[in-house]
Design a protein around this motif. Structure first.
Motif, mmCIF file in Angstrom:
data_model
loop_
_atom_site.group_PDB
_atom_site.id
_atom_site.type_symbol
_atom_site.label_atom_id
_atom_site.label_comp_id
_atom_site.label_asym_id
_atom_site.label_seq_id
_atom_site.Cartn_x
_atom_site.Cartn_y
_atom_site.Cartn_z
ATOM 1 N N UNK A 16 0.820 -1.217 0.000
ATOM 2 C CA UNK A 16 0.000 0.000 0.000
ATOM 3 C C UNK A 16 0.854 1.267 0.000
ATOM 4 N N UNK A 17 2.166 1.098 -0.048
ATOM 5 C CA UNK A 17 3.046 2.268 -0.011
ATOM 6 C C UNK A 17 2.793 3.240 -1.162
ATOM 7 N N UNK A 18 2.537 2.760 -2.402
ATOM 8 C CA UNK A 18 2.256 3.729 -3.469
ATOM 9 C C UNK A 18 1.030 4.594 -3.190
ATOM 10 N N UNK A 19 0.003 4.028 -2.578
ATOM 11 C CA UNK A 19 -1.188 4.806 -2.245
ATOM 12 C C UNK A 19 -0.815 5.940 -1.285
ATOM 13 N N UNK A 20 0.011 5.613 -0.291
ATOM 14 C CA UNK A 20 0.406 6.605 0.717
ATOM 15 C C UNK A 20 1.233 7.725 0.092
ATOM 16 N N UNK A 21 2.317 7.356 -0.559
ATOM 17 C CA UNK A 21 3.237 8.365 -1.088
ATOM 18 C C UNK A 21 2.596 9.180 -2.213
ATOM 19 N N UNK A 22 1.841 8.543 -3.085
ATOM 20 C CA UNK A 22 1.215 9.293 -4.176
ATOM 21 C C UNK A 22 0.109 10.209 -3.664
ATOM 22 N N UNK A 23 -0.554 9.824 -2.578
ATOM 23 C CA UNK A 23 -1.528 10.718 -1.938
ATOM 24 C C UNK A 23 -0.828 11.980 -1.454
ATOM 25 N N UNK A 24 0.295 11.795 -0.768
ATOM 26 C CA UNK A 24 1.030 12.960 -0.258
ATOM 27 C C UNK A 24 1.583 13.820 -1.393
ATOM 28 N N UNK A 25 2.113 13.189 -2.432
ATOM 29 C CA UNK A 25 2.622 13.948 -3.579
ATOM 30 C C UNK A 25 1.516 14.781 -4.206
ATOM 31 N N UNK A 26 0.329 14.193 -4.328
ATOM 32 C CA UNK A 26 -0.804 14.903 -4.919
ATOM 33 C C UNK A 26 -1.233 16.073 -4.032
ATOM 34 N N UNK A 27 -1.276 15.838 -2.720
ATOM 35 C CA UNK A 27 -1.687 16.900 -1.795
ATOM 36 C C UNK A 27 -0.708 18.068 -1.821
ATOM 37 N N UNK A 28 0.571 17.771 -2.027
ATOM 38 C CA UNK A 28 1.589 18.816 -2.051
ATOM 39 C C UNK A 28 1.796 19.404 -3.451
ATOM 40 N N UNK A 30 3.281 18.017 -6.013
ATOM 41 C CA UNK A 30 4.639 17.717 -6.483
ATOM 42 C C UNK A 30 4.582 16.833 -7.722
ATOM 43 N N UNK A 31 5.395 17.159 -8.716
ATOM 44 C CA UNK A 31 5.434 16.400 -9.964
ATOM 45 C C UNK A 31 6.442 15.258 -9.832
ATOM 46 N N UNK A 32 6.013 14.231 -9.131
ATOM 47 C CA UNK A 32 6.853 13.052 -8.895
ATOM 48 C C UNK A 32 5.906 11.870 -8.707
ATOM 49 N N UNK A 33 6.468 10.661 -8.635
ATOM 50 C CA UNK A 33 5.622 9.494 -8.437
ATOM 51 C C UNK A 33 6.328 8.439 -7.595
ATOM 52 N N UNK A 34 5.519 7.511 -7.097
ATOM 53 C CA UNK A 34 6.013 6.413 -6.271
ATOM 54 C C UNK A 34 5.320 5.150 -6.748
ATOM 55 N N UNK A 254 8.078 17.605 3.961
ATOM 56 C CA UNK A 254 7.325 16.873 4.976
ATOM 57 C C UNK A 254 5.941 16.529 4.433
ATOM 58 N N UNK A 255 5.464 15.314 4.650
ATOM 59 C CA UNK A 255 4.130 14.951 4.168
ATOM 60 C C UNK A 255 3.041 15.651 4.978
ATOM 61 N N UNK A 256 1.860 15.853 4.403
ATOM 62 C CA UNK A 256 0.763 16.539 5.110
ATOM 63 C C UNK A 256 0.045 15.594 6.069
#
Length: 269
Positions: A16-28, A30-34, A254-256
């Motif tokens: 489930x790590x991609x769900x977590x990191x991509x959620x944070x990237x989207x909230x911030x 940021x143009x990146x992916x996990x 820092x993640x939200x």
């Protein structure tokens, strides 16, 4: 190609790590992916060799069965090998080198930070990479006797000695002691893995049952604990806690964490 990080393991599809990191990237914004990447043990060296040549690779999380073996492929300035003995995160330092570290210990401790375990008995199931991080954290909390239940009690006894903990190393078939905290640090009970067959009857009513497994979220161990009215901690809490530390190492922000409720709902959806 955009910057990216990933999680490696064998198996890895359940992560489930991609769900977590991509959620944070989207909230911030940021143009990146996990993403996930399936790496078999015999391909681990080739994986790191290939990724080092990729300027967009920001690092990776490391899960079963690579947490010990990955140490051989990265720098270890913090002497994780000599302390925890396993890593779960690889990231690029300011000089462009690749560093191994472990965020599991802090991720494990965060949900139970308010629990006073001073001189309290603890039981841990498993003796792999996750158990190493958990035992390291417990060794800093002044716990009482620690009982490790594992297929190989000799391996468990070695871990007690490694972390300076007093206690017992027993086979998985042994009954639990009346522990204040029980932690499943094994893959038993995970989807696709053998079940964890253990009786929680010896536990006192104020015991806490903590399962590091997060697929499924409601493991049979936690279901049994709920039936007894015991307090529980599920694997998502440890997963999100360790991920937050890794996210900052990968992406420099820092993640939200104020959106944790929304993230948890997404993880459970």
């Amino acid at each position: 190609m955009k910057p990216y990080a990933e999680v490696i393991g064998d198996p890895i599809a359940h992560s489930k790590s991609p769900v977590i990191h991509n959620f944070w990237l989207d909230q911030l914004g940021m143009d990146a992916e996990y993403r996930t990447f399936h790496v078999k043990p015999e391909a681990l060296a080739d994986y790191f060799a290939a990724r080092r040549a990729d300027p967009n690779w920001r690092g990776c999380n490391v899960t079963v069965p690579h947490k010990l073996a990955a140490l051989d492929h990265v720098a270890d300035p913090g002497d994780v090998r000599g302390s925890i003995g396993a890593i779960n995160t690889v990231f690029r330092d300011e000089d462009g080198g690749w560093i191994g570290t472990n965020t599991d210990a802090a991720g494990f401790h965060a949900p139970i930070a308010g629990l006073d375990l001073t001189r309290q008995p603890v039981a841990v199931i498993g003796a792999g990479g996750a158990a190493r991080a958990i035992l390291f954290a417990l060794s800093k909390l002044g716990v009482g006797r620690v009982t490790i239940l594992n297929r190989n009690p000799l391996k468990a006894a070695a871990l007690l000695a490694t972390f300076g903990l007093k206690g017992d190393a027993l086979p998985l078939s042994a009954p639990l002691p009346p522990a204040k905290l029980v932690v499943n640090a094994s893959t038993l009970g995970m989807t696709g893995q053998p079940p964890l067959d253990i009786d929680l009857t010896p536990l006192p009513q104020d015991a806490v049952v903590y399962d590091a497994v997060y697929a499924p979220i409601e493991t049979p161990l936690l279901a049994q604990a709920h039936d007894r009215g015991l307090d529980t901690v599920d694997g998502l809490e440890m997963l999100v806690g360790q991920a937050a530390l890794a996210f900052e190492l990968f992406f420099g922000a820092a993640p939200p964490r104020d959106r944790d409720d929304e993230l948890r709902a997404r993880l459970l959806g």
